[in-house]
Design a protein around this motif. Structure first.
Motif, short mmCIF file in Angstrom:
data_model
loop_
_atom_site.label_atom_id
_atom_site.label_comp_id
_atom_site.label_asym_id
_atom_site.label_seq_id
_atom_site.Cartn_x
_atom_site.Cartn_y
_atom_site.Cartn_z
N ASN A 81 -5.27 -16.65 1.25
CA ASN A 81 -5.30 -15.24 1.33
C ASN A 81 -5.72 -14.56 0.08
OD1 ASN A 81 -6.70 -16.90 3.78
ND2 ASN A 81 -5.38 -15.69 5.40
N HIS A 82 -6.59 -13.82 0.74
CA HIS A 82 -5.98 -12.22 -0.33
C HIS A 82 -5.08 -11.16 0.49
CE1 HIS A 82 -9.02 -13.20 -3.36
NE2 HIS A 82 -10.03 -13.21 -1.59
N LYS A 83 -3.53 -10.95 0.14
CA LYS A 83 -3.40 -10.09 0.91
C LYS A 83 -2.39 -9.16 0.29
CE LYS A 83 -0.76 -14.64 1.69
NZ LYS A 83 0.49 -15.36 2.14
N PHE A 84 -2.34 -7.16 0.68
CA PHE A 84 -2.19 -6.53 0.18
C PHE A 84 -1.72 -5.56 1.21
CE2 PHE A 84 -6.47 -6.22 0.83
CZ PHE A 84 -6.61 -5.57 2.03
N ALA A 85 -1.13 -4.08 1.53
CA ALA A 85 -0.57 -3.41 2.37
C ALA A 85 -1.33 -2.60 2.42
CB ALA A 85 0.78 -3.20 2.17
N PHE A 86 -0.90 -1.58 2.87
CA PHE A 86 -1.51 0.11 3.05
C PHE A 86 -0.09 1.01 4.14
CE2 PHE A 86 -2.75 -1.37 7.46
CZ PHE A 86 -2.84 -0.23 8.40
N ALA A 87 -0.61 1.80 3.96
CA ALA A 87 0.49 3.13 4.61
C ALA A 87 -0.54 4.07 4.55
CB ALA A 87 1.20 3.93 3.53
N LEU A 88 -0.42 5.26 5.86
CA LEU A 88 -1.78 5.98 5.83
C LEU A 88 -0.63 7.22 7.24
CD1 LEU A 88 -3.06 6.26 9.10
CD2 LEU A 88 -4.17 4.35 8.09
N ASP A 89 -1.47 8.65 6.15
CA ASP A 89 -0.81 9.83 7.41
C ASP A 89 -2.31 10.62 7.87
OD1 ASP A 89 -1.24 10.90 5.87
OD2 ASP A 89 1.41 11.51 4.90
N GLU A 90 -2.13 11.63 8.52
CA GLU A 90 -3.03 12.74 8.43
C GLU A 90 -4.40 12.68 6.84
OE1 GLU A 90 -0.10 15.16 8.24
OE2 GLU A 90 -0.17 13.08 8.80
N LYS A 91 -2.97 13.17 6.32
CA LYS A 91 -3.60 13.20 4.57
C LYS A 91 -4.71 12.27 4.32
CE LYS A 91 0.61 14.21 3.73
NZ LYS A 91 1.29 13.98 4.16
N GLY A 92 -3.62 11.51 4.59
CA GLY A 92 -4.79 10.58 3.92
C GLY A 92 -4.77 8.86 4.21
N ILE A 93 -4.90 7.82 2.80
CA ILE A 93 -4.62 6.08 3.35
C ILE A 93 -4.00 5.86 1.69
CG2 ILE A 93 -6.97 5.11 2.84
CD1 ILE A 93 -5.96 2.56 5.14
N VAL A 94 -2.82 5.07 1.89
CA VAL A 94 -2.35 4.39 -0.12
C VAL A 94 -3.35 3.08 0.36
CG1 VAL A 94 -1.26 4.36 -1.48
CG2 VAL A 94 -0.88 6.27 -0.15
N PHE A 95 -3.73 2.16 -0.64
CA PHE A 95 -3.65 0.77 -0.79
C PHE A 95 -2.68 0.36 -1.62
CE2 PHE A 95 -7.67 2.09 2.08
CZ PHE A 95 -7.22 0.80 2.23
N ILE A 96 -2.03 -0.86 -1.46
CA ILE A 96 -1.45 -1.35 -2.45
C ILE A 96 -0.90 -2.73 -2.78
CG2 ILE A 96 1.57 -1.77 -3.11
CD1 ILE A 96 1.16 0.64 -0.31
N ASP A 97 -2.00 -2.91 -3.08
CA ASP A 97 -2.82 -3.89 -3.86
C ASP A 97 -2.29 -4.56 -5.31
OD1 ASP A 97 -4.37 -6.10 -3.82
OD2 ASP A 97 -6.26 -5.28 -3.60
N ASP A 98 -2.08 -5.57 -5.68
CA ASP A 98 -1.52 -6.39 -6.97
C ASP A 98 -2.89 -7.37 -7.27
OD1 ASP A 98 0.32 -5.31 -8.16
OD2 ASP A 98 1.77 -6.64 -6.53
N THR A 99 -4.00 -7.95 -6.59
CA THR A 99 -4.74 -8.96 -6.57
C THR A 99 -6.55 -7.81 -6.68
OG1 THR A 99 -5.50 -8.54 -4.06
CG2 THR A 99 -4.09 -10.24 -4.96
N ASN A 100 -6.53 -7.22 -6.68
CA ASN A 100 -7.76 -6.40 -6.77
C ASN A 100 -8.72 -6.14 -5.77
OD1 ASN A 100 -8.98 -4.56 -8.53
ND2 ASN A 100 -10.93 -6.34 -8.92
N THR A 101 -8.15 -7.01 -4.37
CA THR A 101 -8.91 -6.23 -3.25
C THR A 101 -9.66 -5.90 -3.19
OG1 THR A 101 -8.08 -9.01 -2.92
CG2 THR A 101 -9.50 -7.74 -0.84
N ALA A 102 -8.58 -4.07 -2.40
CA ALA A 102 -9.07 -4.04 -1.64
C ALA A 102 -9.79 -2.96 -2.47
CB ALA A 102 -7.69 -2.43 -1.63
#
Length: 305
Positions: A81-102
């Protein structure tokens, strides 16, 4: 890469992202996240290890939402599978991805979406939609393959169990697990425990959850179909075996009286008149033929042959 959620996704710089005029989307590698996480002021330390990501899920923190994605490769569902993480709050979202999928998904959204009411919820909905947007066609492809296999089993009488059934069952199993995780994922978003999402925009998550329910139901039906094909194949094998046993039984039944005749006249008693008769041999042959032919006609009439 940094984007502002406006009528479309608009590329921006970190200072432009920090103005707060629009919600943002950021895509960073693990190393970039470690270097720049203070920029986002989310008060979290993901401690990210992509090798430790096993499923799609989200977790509620005090001042943020964090989670992971584990996406099956639609071109080869048995591949990693393609795997990556994210974090968000009311201001926006950040994707943490080393696979370039996001990044690839976000580029598709950037090139194909325009919003009358841009917001983080609508962006996240479109992001999730991009993950599964080809899955209905994928399901239809599975169904066509299974229909063909069923026709081959019934018409051609496959001599070996179609291995393709097991492959399709395995691929459908991967998708069912994925859909189940996405259902739990969107239900967690819909709970909106931290109030990051506007109440009127939670409908986007309900819409996506309903779609996942339908896909999950379709995948379950197809899985059951593969099991039915296995039963169908087994029944066809048993039917062939029954036909063979029927033929063997008929042949045995025909030869039983002939065996009796040959055994009877094989006793060679001295006072058996047929042994000295010049017509004895032809009569035995004629009797054997009459018995065999009449038996065949009887079995044919009873449709045992």
């Amino acid at each position: 890469m940094y984007y502002l959620i406006q009528k479309t996704l608009v590329e921006c710089s970190p200072p432009e992202m920090k103005t707060g005029e629009s919600q943002f989307v950021a895509v960073l590698t693990t190393n970039e996240w470690e270097e720049k996480k203070e920029l986002f002021d989310m008060g979290i330390d993901l401690g990210l290890n992509t090798a430790a990501i096993h499923n799609t899920k989200t977790e509620v923190n005090y001042d943020s939402l964090t989670g992971t994605f584990s996406l099956p490769d639609r071109k080869n569902l048995m591949r990693a599978n393609h795997k990556f993480a994210f974090a968000l709050d009311e201001k926006g979202i950040v994707f943490i991805d080393d696979t370039n999928t996001a990044q690839q998904i976000i580029e598709k959204i950037k090139n194909s979406r325009q919003w009358k009411m841009p917001c983080l919820e609508r962006f996240f909905y479109d992001f999730l939609e991009q993950i599964v947007h080809e899955d209905l066609d994928l399901m239809e492809g599975f169904e066509s393959k299974l229909d063909r296999i069923e026709k081959d089993i019934l018409d051609k009488g496959e001599s070996e169990y179609p291995k393709e059934i097991n492959l399709i069952r395995g691929e459908i199993r991967e998708l069912r697990i994925h859909y189940e995780q996405l259902i739990d994922f969107t239900q967690e978003l819909e709970e909106n425990e931290n109030g990051f999402f506007k109440e009127e925009n939670l409908r986007y998550f309900r819409m996506f959850s309903n779609r996942m329910d339908r896909l999950y139901g379709t995948a379950t039906s197809l899985r059951d179909y593969t099991m039915q094909l296995g039963d169908l194949y087994q029944s066809q094998i048993e039917l062939k075996q029954n036909k063979i046993m029927t033929i063997l039984t008929v042949v045995t039944t025909i030869f039983m009286p002939l065996t009796l005749i040959t055994g009877w006249y094989g006793m060679n008693f001295t006072h058996m008149p047929e042994l000295d008769s010049p017509y004895g041999y032809p009569l035995v042959i004629a009797s054997a033929l009459v018995i065999a032919i009449s038996s065949l006609l009887y079995f044919k009439k009873k449709k045992w042959l």
